[in-house]
Design a protein around this motif. Structure first.
Motif, short mmCIF file in Angstrom:
data_model
loop_
_atom_site.label_atom_id
_atom_site.label_comp_id
_atom_site.label_asym_id
_atom_site.label_seq_id
_atom_site.Cartn_x
_atom_site.Cartn_y
_atom_site.Cartn_z
N PHE A 186 33.55 56.91 54.04
CA PHE A 186 33.55 56.25 56.09
C PHE A 186 35.41 56.05 56.19
CE2 PHE A 186 29.43 55.03 56.27
CZ PHE A 186 29.24 55.55 57.76
N ALA A 187 35.93 56.07 54.77
CA ALA A 187 37.44 56.00 54.40
C ALA A 187 37.88 58.08 55.35
CB ALA A 187 38.45 56.00 53.32
N ALA A 188 36.92 59.02 54.54
CA ALA A 188 37.25 60.11 55.38
C ALA A 188 36.98 60.42 56.45
CB ALA A 188 36.86 61.03 53.99
N ARG A 189 36.22 59.80 57.03
CA ARG A 189 35.76 59.73 58.31
C ARG A 189 37.09 59.25 59.43
NH1 ARG A 189 31.44 60.83 62.02
NH2 ARG A 189 31.62 59.36 63.81
N HIS A 190 37.41 58.13 58.51
CA HIS A 190 38.64 57.34 59.23
C HIS A 190 39.93 58.21 59.80
CE1 HIS A 190 42.60 55.11 60.22
NE2 HIS A 190 41.09 54.16 60.80
N ARG A 191 40.22 59.13 58.72
CA ARG A 191 41.75 60.09 58.50
C ARG A 191 40.97 61.17 58.93
NH1 ARG A 191 40.25 58.62 52.63
NH2 ARG A 191 42.75 56.82 52.38
N SER A 192 39.84 61.76 59.74
CA SER A 192 39.90 62.52 59.89
C SER A 192 39.43 62.65 61.48
CB SER A 192 38.60 63.42 59.48
OG SER A 192 37.22 63.06 59.69
N GLY A 229 26.73 62.62 42.89
CA GLY A 229 27.94 64.30 43.74
C GLY A 229 28.13 64.11 44.50
N GLU A 230 27.97 63.17 45.66
CA GLU A 230 28.36 63.07 46.91
C GLU A 230 29.11 61.83 47.22
OE1 GLU A 230 28.27 65.42 49.23
OE2 GLU A 230 26.48 66.16 48.25
N PRO A 231 30.34 61.72 47.98
CA PRO A 231 31.30 60.33 48.18
C PRO A 231 30.40 59.50 48.17
CG PRO A 231 31.84 62.53 49.41
CD PRO A 231 30.64 62.92 48.63
N ALA A 232 30.97 58.49 47.27
CA ALA A 232 30.94 57.40 48.16
C ALA A 232 30.71 56.52 49.37
CB ALA A 232 31.12 56.03 46.90
N VAL A 233 29.74 56.18 49.80
CA VAL A 233 29.83 55.58 50.69
C VAL A 233 31.33 55.37 51.88
CG1 VAL A 233 28.79 53.38 51.94
CG2 VAL A 233 27.50 54.53 50.96
N HIS A 234 31.71 53.72 50.78
CA HIS A 234 33.20 53.55 51.12
C HIS A 234 34.23 54.58 51.25
CE1 HIS A 234 33.60 53.31 47.17
NE2 HIS A 234 34.78 53.50 46.34
N ARG A 235 34.15 56.05 50.34
CA ARG A 235 34.95 57.43 50.74
C ARG A 235 34.00 57.81 51.76
NH1 ARG A 235 38.53 55.32 47.30
NH2 ARG A 235 38.52 54.90 44.61
N GLY A 275 41.52 60.81 63.26
CA GLY A 275 42.78 59.98 63.57
C GLY A 275 43.18 58.55 63.81
N TRP A 276 41.91 57.68 63.31
CA TRP A 276 42.07 56.20 64.05
C TRP A 276 43.05 54.89 62.89
CZ3 TRP A 276 36.75 55.42 62.50
CH2 TRP A 276 35.77 57.05 63.79
N GLY A 277 43.61 54.21 64.28
CA GLY A 277 44.23 53.14 63.50
C GLY A 277 44.17 52.34 62.49
N GLY A 278 45.13 52.25 62.29
CA GLY A 278 44.96 51.53 60.29
C GLY A 278 44.72 52.39 59.66
N ASP A 279 44.32 51.00 58.54
CA ASP A 279 44.00 51.60 57.43
C ASP A 279 42.88 52.53 56.68
OD1 ASP A 279 44.03 52.15 54.33
OD2 ASP A 279 43.80 50.09 53.44
N PRO A 280 42.83 53.17 56.59
CA PRO A 280 41.09 54.46 56.59
C PRO A 280 40.78 54.02 55.08
CG PRO A 280 43.13 55.68 56.45
CD PRO A 280 43.90 54.50 56.45
N ASP A 281 41.09 53.33 54.14
CA ASP A 281 40.56 52.95 53.13
C ASP A 281 39.71 51.30 53.24
OD1 ASP A 281 40.93 54.98 51.34
OD2 ASP A 281 42.69 54.06 50.58
N GLY A 282 40.63 50.66 53.92
CA GLY A 282 40.58 49.18 54.26
C GLY A 282 39.02 49.60 55.81
N PHE A 283 39.19 50.55 55.86
CA PHE A 283 37.73 51.26 57.45
C PHE A 283 36.57 51.56 56.06
CE2 PHE A 283 35.09 53.79 59.39
CZ PHE A 283 34.70 53.05 60.81
N GLY A 284 36.69 52.28 55.11
CA GLY A 284 36.07 52.19 54.23
C GLY A 284 35.46 51.13 53.59
#
Length: 360
Positions: A116-122, A108-114, A124-133
């Motif tokens: 950390f991708a959300a953390r990247h987006r929020s 019921g919670e975001p998967a780990v890769h999701r 505003g870091w550089g690069g691809d958020p999904d790749g980071f996740g």
């Protein structure tokens, strides 16, 4: 079949609380260490704590514990702490599995890769958020696997006892890893045979869920060969039945209980026994419909419903349910072939029922 006892075997002997305490103590120490390295590691500590402590059935430590007790092992806190290491193996497998399946949620919670991708987006870091996740999930899964080793060795057991358990612990981690690869390659090649589906289930889940934890407990108790033979005869069919229940829930489960979207296994293209049985039984039109829906990430609610109806109408669901019963009966019969501690034997019976009749 014996009915499950009111108190779950996972909760008897205070097992769940003791496992959770061992995990909490270990993770608290690891968080302190990581904080000392760099504050950027705090989200890593938080994510693993949330994943490991925020849910989980604790079935693997339970099978290992009652396997240990069944072989005459004496209950001690260091033994329970050592068996808690199985939860880090489980966490590693699930984190990596969610990434490979591109799953959005877990429990019921975001998967780990999701997460950390959300953390990247929020941020505003550089690069691809999904790749980071994705990178974060690979590393956190690896870290959990490393920590499984560390917890086993730091639990306070005699080194000779740990050495006895080492081969089963190592073999288990190898088996689940190659099982994951077989799952991936099966989806890529489109192999829909029942034989391949059974092999994937056996190595990806069955052996590391039941058989190897039992054998790990037996090794810690220095069990004789006949006990190990009986545990394998119980653990292999039961582990397969456990995975078949998982496959049924992956298609027909209630998201409120499974913590995963309805029909997620269909969107992920899982070539399970359930799907293989449906493909074997249906006609050309049904086969085309099922193969078109398998692996379709955009499969909507109506599409899931159509595939569910097809699977049901072919008799594949009933066939899978019957196989679960047959395998569970075979597992329970194996327990009668060896002399085990009475309380532990009943706990293993109850674990079999709990593992195969669950709804989550």
């Amino acid at each position: 079949m014996t009915h499950a006892a009111p108190v779950s075997p996972v909760d008897r002997a205070g097992l769940r609380q003791r496992v959770d305490k061992a995990l909490t103590d270990f993770l608290t120490a690891r968080r302190a260490w990581m904080t000392g390295v760099d504050d950027a590691l705090v989200p890593v500590a938080e994510a693993i704590e949330a994943f490991v402590l925020g849910g989980g059935k604790r079935l693997r430590p339970a099978f290992a514990y009652w396997g240990y007790r069944g072989a005459g092992g004496v209950d001690t806190d260091p033994v329970v702490t050592a068996l808690a290491a199985l939860e880090f193996v489980q966490a590693s497998a699930l984190i990596h599995d969610d990434l490979m399946d591109r799953s959005d949620t877990r429990r019921g919670e975001p998967a780990v890769h999701r997460r950390f991708a959300a953390r990247h987006r929020s941020a505003g870091w550089g690069g691809d958020p999904d790749g980071f996740g994705d990178a974060a999930a690979i590393l956190l899964g690896d870290l959990c696997l490393v920590w499984s080793d560390e917890l086993l060795h730091s639990a306070g057991l005699d080194p000779r006892t740990v050495a006895r358990a080492r081969p089963d612990f190592d073999e288990m981690r190898t088996e689940v890893t190659v099982g994951q690869y077989l799952d991936v390659v099966t989806q890529a090649t489109g192999d829909t045979s029942l034989e391949r589906a059974g092999k994937v289930a056996r190595y990806k889940s069955a052996k590391y869920t039941v058989e190897r934890p039992l054998l790990l407990g037996a090794a810690l108790a220095d069990a004789p060969a006949d006990v190990r033979i009986a545990y394998s005869a119980y653990g292999l069919p039961l582990g397969e039945a456990f995975q078949l229940r998982d496959d049924v829930l992956g298609v027909f489960g209630d998201p409120a209980q499974t913590g995963k979207p309805a029909g997620d296994d269909l969107r992920e293209g899982k070539r399970t026994y359930l799907v293989a049985a449906a493909l074997e039984a249906t006609d050309e039109a049904g086969r085309a419909l099922l193969l078109a829906g398998l692996g379709d990430a955009d499969l909507d609610t109506e599409g899931v419903a159509r595939l569910r109806e097809l699977i049901t109408s072919t008799g594949a669901l009933a066939r899978t349910e019957q196989r679960i019963v047959t395998l569970t009966d075979a597992a329970l019969a194996a327990l009668t072939a060896v002399d085990l501690d009475t309380e532990a034997r009943q706990a293993l019976v109850d674990l079999a029922i709990a593992a195969t009749r669950r709804a989550d």
